[in-house]
Design an enzyme around this catalytic site. Structure first.
Site, PDB file in Angstrom:
ATOM      1  CD  GLU A  46      -2.920  -0.583   2.495  1.00 30.95           C
ATOM      2  OE1 GLU A  46      -2.911   0.529   3.066  1.00 30.95           O
ATOM      3  OE2 GLU A  46      -3.543  -1.559   2.915  1.00 30.95           O
ATOM      4  CG  ASP A  57      -4.282   7.607   8.566  1.00 32.51           C
ATOM      5  OD1 ASP A  57      -4.053   6.388   8.678  1.00 32.51           O
ATOM      6  OD2 ASP A  57      -4.544   8.154   7.482  1.00 32.51           O
TER       7      ASP A  57
END
Ligand SMILES: Cc1ncc(COP(=O)(O)O)c(C=O)c1O
Lengths: 256, 415
Positions: A46, A57
């Site tokens: 990724e 996040d």
């Protein structure tokens, strides 16, 4: 279908799958980090395209995103640079909806395709909003990975697994990315529920921090995604060697 | 005045306002762009709101709180001296007179009732100026809920008094250091908390922003401002409506609540006043409708200030409540339709507006609605013709801004 077919093939050979996450544009040597991660035994990688407001996040990836942006990273540059990578494993970009929408769904999908990037993960584009993007992505062959969460009810989980391309991203805890001391209790159930409704590869991710945790979580599904634990090493000054060592330790543990 | 006296339950939503279509769409704007983890909670909230909103029991309970706790209805005040000064007829809708001092309480009481109905014990909120945080902390105290408020570190500094109020009310205030350390970042942090705690926590969003159902639900809770004002204006204006209806726009909740009461009256011009900051040409402003482009942030497709790569830009306004680089999706659609116009007032004009209203009417407005007054002072006799009637929503009182304005006007710190 390169992402899915590659992961299926690896799974069917009896491997647990390992997909590390690297923040794109994090330092001049980030491409070498990706190469090292590939060498160390990743099954797919990724590549994070930093966004100013990454709500999925935690601190580590927030900080990495911020730093990459300060170093001048842009979505177009990261995709173009990733296009120069000659790694064997499939690449998947992970970013948020806005930079993609801003570039234009069709244009962005075409750029990914031109750069040889196989898939995309957009965590703020859930099943109900996927339509326009999915149309553009499907048309160019970019595989859109959907996330399934511990809170997702059964009927919706089935629809997510159905619509997901490449693999199914099972969210292994309630929360955002970031290292944890322990595997969350939701991981086992998440893996079991996804596996029960799809034979696409099912990867669990979020919070997986150590080789031992990777082995534990991989036991619930087909493999794991590891982000913050790797990115933290890069933020702490580690380069390709540190990445190779850490990913290698994950690989070794999973293959043991 | 025929406004109901205290103790008479206020009426909610006398006419049905247009619902968003599909998944919370206002034209092309709105939607539900959130991590999968939150989707089921948003579906639950939407269903709960839908049921509650059509339940007499819920409405009676909310009306009782709005009347006997929050002090509604708020009056419409005729501004004689300001009107004379500007050559207009100016009326103020007095949200500054509510309990906690701003319109934010209208929405919060509704969401607090929903929180209880959903069986959740904890609420989280973001706040910019601190008014929504204070309102949420207040409702949490009233309902016995745990309350955590995220506030940008810059705002913690400039709205210190509200931080103290929240803590006094039993809430925990978390300063947010990331990004621009203002409202946008407080929302990011609240969303991150919610992803982890969604099973037991309600996110009490303070404006008409965020994923569906928030922009619609918060508008419904705020439309009492416009519904009351419409009736009150008719009483005062012998059955007529104002020519202009004006409100400041941060996320847009006091404006959309006000507009909702007048939206079906094509002769009433609706004007939203955004933060012009240091001037639009400087790039340091919060004029998301004037200068924003379509994008997705905080769960909705709307207009946002962003760079050529789709990175969200920092807004700038001396007013913490307007210091946000986006706007609610219904405003984006009203702008696209041309039904409402969006203008701006700079920091300087807002301070001038604050002083003007203070000396002419004895009303010290919050810096946010001072933008509307400042714009009106600039445009009176120009784009707003002499002799017209203007209703301005005074969304909050200026107590919270005293220290900041004093420092700006005198160069000295208040004790
Ligand atoms: C008094 C006041 N007015 C206006 C606003 C802006 O919010 P909105 O645009 O949602 O009304 C705030 C926000 O903090 C506020 O405190």
């Amino acid at each position: 279908m390169r992402l899915e077919s590659h992961l299926r093939a690896r799974r069917d050979e009896g491997h647990k799958l390992l997909v590390p996450y690297v923040t794109g544009g994090l330092g001049a040597g980030w491409l070498d980090v990706v190469r090292a991660v590939a060498d160390a035994g990743a099954d797919a990688i990724e590549i994070g395209i930093p966004f100013s407001d990454p709500v999925m996040d935690g601190r580590t990836i927030q900080e990495a995103s911020q730093r990459a942006l300060e170093l001048g990273a842009t979505p177009a540059k990261i995709v173009a640079e990733a296009g120069q990578l000659e790694v064997e494993v499939p690449l998947v970009v992970m970013t948020y909806c806005n930079p993609v929408l801003h570039a234009g769904y069709a244009r962005f999908a075409a750029e990914l395709n031109a750069a040889g990037i196989d898939g995309a993960i957009l965590p703020d584009l859930p099943l109900d909003e996927i339509g326009e993007w999915a149309e553009a992505a499907d048309a160019t062959g970019v595989e859109t990975v959907l996330l399934a969460a511990p809170t997702t009810p059964d009927d919706r989980l089935r629809a997510i697994c159905e619509r997901s391309r490449g693999f199914v991203y099972g969210v292994s805890l309630l929360g955002v990315t970031g290292e944890r001391d322990q595997v969350a209790h939701q991981a086992a159930e998440m893996g079991r529920r996804c596996k029960a409704v799809t034979d696409k590869p099912v990867l669990l991710g979020l919070g997986i921090s150590t080789p031992a945790q990777a082995v534990e979580v991989a036991g619930f599904a087909d493999g794991v995604i590891v982000g913050s634990a790797l990115v933290r090493r890069l933020l702490d000054g580690g380069g390709p060697e540190a990445a190779r060592e850490f990913v290698g330790s994950l690989r070794e543990a999973l293959d043991r | 005045m025929t406004a109901p006296s205290r103790g008479t339950p206020v009426r909610l939503d006398p006419v049905d306002a247009p619902e968003p279509t599909g998944l919370g769409r206002f034209g092309e704007f709105g939607g539900r762009f959130v991590p999968e983890t939150l989707v089921p909670a948003l579906e639950e909230l939407e269903a709960e709101f839908r049921t509650a909103w059509s339940s007499d029991e819920f409405r009676a309970e909310l009306a009782d709180l709005l009347t006997n706790y929050a002090g509604r209805p708020t009056p419409v005040t005729e501004c004689h001296r300001l009107s004379e000064r500007l050559g207009l007829r100016v009326l103020l809708k007095r949200e500054d007179l509510t309990h906690t001092g701003s319109h934010k309480i209208n929405n919060v009481l509704g969401q607090a009732l929903l929180t209880r109905r959903m069986g959740k014990q904890r609420v989280i909120a973001e706040t910019g100026a601190g008014m929504h945080g204070v309102a949420t902390a207040t409702a949490a105290a009233l309902f016995g809920l745990d309350c955590l408020v995220f506030m940008g570190a810059v705002d913690v500094e400039r709205q210190a008094q509200n931080v103290f109020r929240m803590r006094l009310l039993g809430a925990e205030v978390v300063p947010v250091e990331s990004g621009s350390a203002t409202l946008k970042d407080a929302i990011n942090e609240a969303l991150r908390d919610w992803v982890a705690t969604v099973e037991t926590t309600h996110y009490c969003i303070g404006s008409v922003v965020g994923p569906h159902p928030y922009p619609w639900m918060v508008r419904q809770f705020q439309r009492i401002v416009g519904d009351e004002a419409r009736e009150q204006c008719r009483v005062r204006l012998d059955g007529a409506d104002p020519d202009y209806v004006l409100a400041c726009v941060g996320g847009g909740s006091n404006a959309i609540g006000t507009f909702a009461g007048f939206i079906d009256l094509p002769n009433v011009r609706l004007i939203g006043v955004e933060a012009g900051g240091l001037g639009l040409a400087t790039g340091k402003h919060g004029a998301s409708v004037s200068r924003g482009v379509p994008g997705v942030l905080h769960g909705a497709r709307s207009l946002f200030l962003q760079d050529e790569d789709g990175q969200i830009l920092e807004a700038h306004s001396m007013s913490a409540g307007l210091d946000y680089p986006g706007v609610g999706p219904e405003h984006a659609e009203l702008a696209a339709q041309g039904r409402a116009d969006y203008v701006y007032a700079t920091d300087d004009e807002a301070v001038a507006g604050l002083e003007l209203l203070s000396v002419t009417e004895g009303i010290v407005p919050a810096l946010e609605p001072a933008h509307a007054i400042g714009w009106l002072a600039r445009e009176a006799g120009r784009s707003v013709p002499a002799g017209t009637t203007v209703l301005v929503t005074l969304s909050g009182r200026g107590d919270k801004d005293a220290a900041q304005v004093a420092e700006r006007l005198t160069g000295e710190q208040l004790e």
